[in-house]
Design an enzyme around this catalytic site. Sequence first.
Site, mmCIF file in Angstrom:
data_model
loop_
_atom_site.group_PDB
_atom_site.id
_atom_site.type_symbol
_atom_site.label_atom_id
_atom_site.label_comp_id
_atom_site.label_asym_id
_atom_site.label_seq_id
_atom_site.Cartn_x
_atom_site.Cartn_y
_atom_site.Cartn_z
ATOM 1 N N GLU A 522 28.946 39.648 49.768
ATOM 2 C CA GLU A 522 30.385 38.834 50.262
ATOM 3 C C GLU A 522 29.917 37.323 50.500
ATOM 4 O O GLU A 522 30.645 36.544 50.482
ATOM 5 C CB GLU A 522 30.726 39.725 51.439
ATOM 6 C CG GLU A 522 31.260 41.029 51.135
ATOM 7 C CD GLU A 522 32.165 41.146 49.851
ATOM 8 O OE1 GLU A 522 33.111 40.287 49.814
ATOM 9 O OE2 GLU A 522 31.785 41.720 48.963
ATOM 10 N N SER A 670 35.687 46.464 45.239
ATOM 11 C CA SER A 670 36.082 45.176 45.489
ATOM 12 C C SER A 670 36.043 44.590 46.546
ATOM 13 O O SER A 670 35.820 45.215 47.821
ATOM 14 C CB SER A 670 37.540 45.325 44.626
ATOM 15 O OG SER A 670 38.356 45.875 45.547
ATOM 16 N N HIS A 671 36.167 43.165 46.594
ATOM 17 C CA HIS A 671 36.526 42.443 47.823
ATOM 18 C C HIS A 671 37.273 43.251 48.989
ATOM 19 O O HIS A 671 36.502 43.385 50.141
ATOM 20 C CB HIS A 671 36.765 41.327 47.645
ATOM 21 C CG HIS A 671 37.072 40.434 48.955
ATOM 22 N ND1 HIS A 671 35.817 39.556 49.380
ATOM 23 C CD2 HIS A 671 38.187 40.108 49.549
ATOM 24 C CE1 HIS A 671 36.311 39.002 50.418
ATOM 25 N NE2 HIS A 671 37.572 39.288 50.678
ATOM 26 N N MET A 672 38.395 43.589 48.296
ATOM 27 C CA MET A 672 39.311 44.075 49.660
ATOM 28 C C MET A 672 38.764 45.592 50.055
ATOM 29 O O MET A 672 39.079 45.896 51.145
ATOM 30 C CB MET A 672 40.675 44.275 49.189
ATOM 31 C CG MET A 672 41.470 43.046 49.181
ATOM 32 S SD MET A 672 41.663 42.414 51.064
ATOM 33 C CE MET A 672 41.827 40.569 50.872
ATOM 34 N N ARG A 675 36.116 45.012 52.593
ATOM 35 C CA ARG A 675 36.728 44.590 53.870
ATOM 36 C C ARG A 675 37.340 45.388 54.568
ATOM 37 O O ARG A 675 37.098 45.635 56.015
ATOM 38 C CB ARG A 675 37.822 43.373 53.525
ATOM 39 C CG ARG A 675 37.330 42.075 52.959
ATOM 40 C CD ARG A 675 36.583 41.332 53.912
ATOM 41 N NE ARG A 675 36.215 39.832 53.449
ATOM 42 C CZ ARG A 675 34.968 39.676 52.833
ATOM 43 N NH1 ARG A 675 34.148 40.790 52.840
ATOM 44 N NH2 ARG A 675 34.723 38.658 52.638
#
Length: 713
Positions: A522, A670-672, A675
């Site tokens: 990230e 994935s990024h989300m 997160r």
Amino acid sequence: LNSSNAGKFLSLLNIPLINKKIISAINLVIKSYKKNKKNEDQVFIQEMVSNVSVSGVLFTKDVDSGLNYYAINYDDITGSTDTVTSGRGEHSNRTLFIFKKFGKKIKSSRFKKLIDCVIDLEKVIKSDSIDIEFAITKNLKPYLFQVRPITTVKKWKKISVKEHERYLLIAEKKLEKIFKKSKHVLGKSTILGQMPDWNPVEMLGKYPSELSYSLYSKLITDDTWAKSRAIMGYRDMSKHALMHKIGGQPYIDTRLSLNSFLPKKLSPTIGNKIINFGIDELKKKPNLHDKIEFEISTPSYIFDLKKKLSKRFKNKLSKNEIKNYTEKLRQLTLTFLNEEKKYSLSNVFNQIEYLNKIFSNFNNKDIRQIPKLIFLCKNYGTFNFSILARHGFVGKSFLNSLESEKVISSYQVEKFEQNLNTITKRMLNDLYLVQKKKITPKNFMEEYGHLRPGTYDITSKRYDQIKNFYFKTDRKKTKKNEFILSNKQKMIINKLLKKNKFENINHDILFDYIGKSISLREYGKFIFTKYLSLILEIIANYGSRFNLKRNELTNLNINSFLNKNSYKNIKKLKILSKKNKIKHEKNQIIKLPLLIQDISRARIIPFQVSSPNFITQKKVQGQKLFNPSMKKIKELSNKIILIENADPGFDWIFSSNILALVTKYGGINSHMSIRCAELGIPAAIGCGDQIFSDLLRKKSIYLDCSSSAIYSM
């Protein structure tokens, strides 16, 4: 013609053959007419259709645009006749588009029968814009329940069938080239997907602009994606571009992706079998299209590997071939934990830090800097980020396999991820410090101002360009429950490592690697997007000098700004921008599925139901908020947020105390997903078109991540 009256009156099904019940049902139906009742009205009573194979609604034009498709919304699971019309249940949203005059190429006997009936019906009632409710029994007997005119005709733009077909032919020619067997690529066939591997639709959207698509290609999917894997010991696929644009939409070649997950030293004979199996498996289970690294391929060694491979490749690979493949993956994965390697976490982190250190040497005014910025962003940024991303997948796979082997619980996995020290947590903490006046807004923007919702989108404002940026957070700090392994768990993990010949690795080293691999991935993304954002701003500032607006610049390829002969010819840039804009708009008349399995999918388009990736084990229920605005950030509190695709620029939503997050596109890693896992926010990532569209129709949503369930209410 003006109102379909769909669902306006009561319909009652399965009424038993008892006199009182039939009379009661007729009276209830007539009562539902209210003031609309007329003397000539008739009540139809018909025998209930049984033994249903498929039922649903068919439009003889695309209801939104009037395009030349048969659009079938159907249920072929429950055997009910009203799931589609009522919108109830998870099987009510299967959709198939068939380009007209292509019905003869349909392989399904029931849909072939249906289209034959519809063509006949269009002739009988002399209309090609009708809305039909139907059912087909298991012995292929079709039933027509209802037919009425499509009432959205007035909203349609006139698009000629010839023009539509011309764009389809362009797409088909491109597909023909891609589906051909390539000399140096293992596997007899391929599948194109919008969400496997680098998941372009999540980062760029379904119809990316020329600038955003060309930047993503140049920085990542042309060759960087493969070079980074090759240096780590995977099969070198760097002579092949991973991403293609078909009908204006981005697609990943999954055959190339699966090739790039094979150890370099693995024999092509075994590799061919693995790739062919992977493609066949994806055809059988299309809902796994955003999970190929975990469910279709095995890019690294994990503790339950032998069990997985024996089950997956039963009757596909011999025992010796499985043994060989297992050993190659073990040797490869061992090198990832070796700090002396060029691609080790610490060495790659140093490269990223170098990139961060020299960032201040550049300004946003000089267009001549772009070639150098592209070089740095690609060779120090996305290249090293790609390596970190691969480490991140390996780390996550280790974590999943420990849970699969019941060494750690799903609750412990959650706690581990919530204890990670990521760039997002840092940003939220700094936002809190601005609120407390411990750091200035200026200092905050110096660090995070380059972020924008839509990382590759020049028309999207950066944080530091938003007037009255909301420097407040109502996000409650979650109680930090420390991740702790019991002595027994430590002992089991150490035994597992020893048993699997991971010499000189213990539980501490393993979990340190897993944590750093996810966090640094990230951070790497955060740093390279500084350069990407700067490139976009230099282009925007250059354009403004010559009255070229951002929404014009977005239609230009990045190559237009790499040499002065191109970017100095402003007249040519303006002509090119207009031409690309028209092409971009025209491409949107083509319907394409998330997965293209063969060339026929350009005209027969199934919109499969995706399997969302559920994050955390929590349950929530609340009102939805679609596409939130930064200007109205207060509205986010205690809402379930719906976003089509979300990248790092959307991290601002986490400053608010949101209930949950739901996205149309996105994968398990994935990024989300990361997160939401680290912040303990329940989420359904990558729901796909059908589920997402259904959620948009209702005000509130129930999300149960522990049971992998999501409903609109």
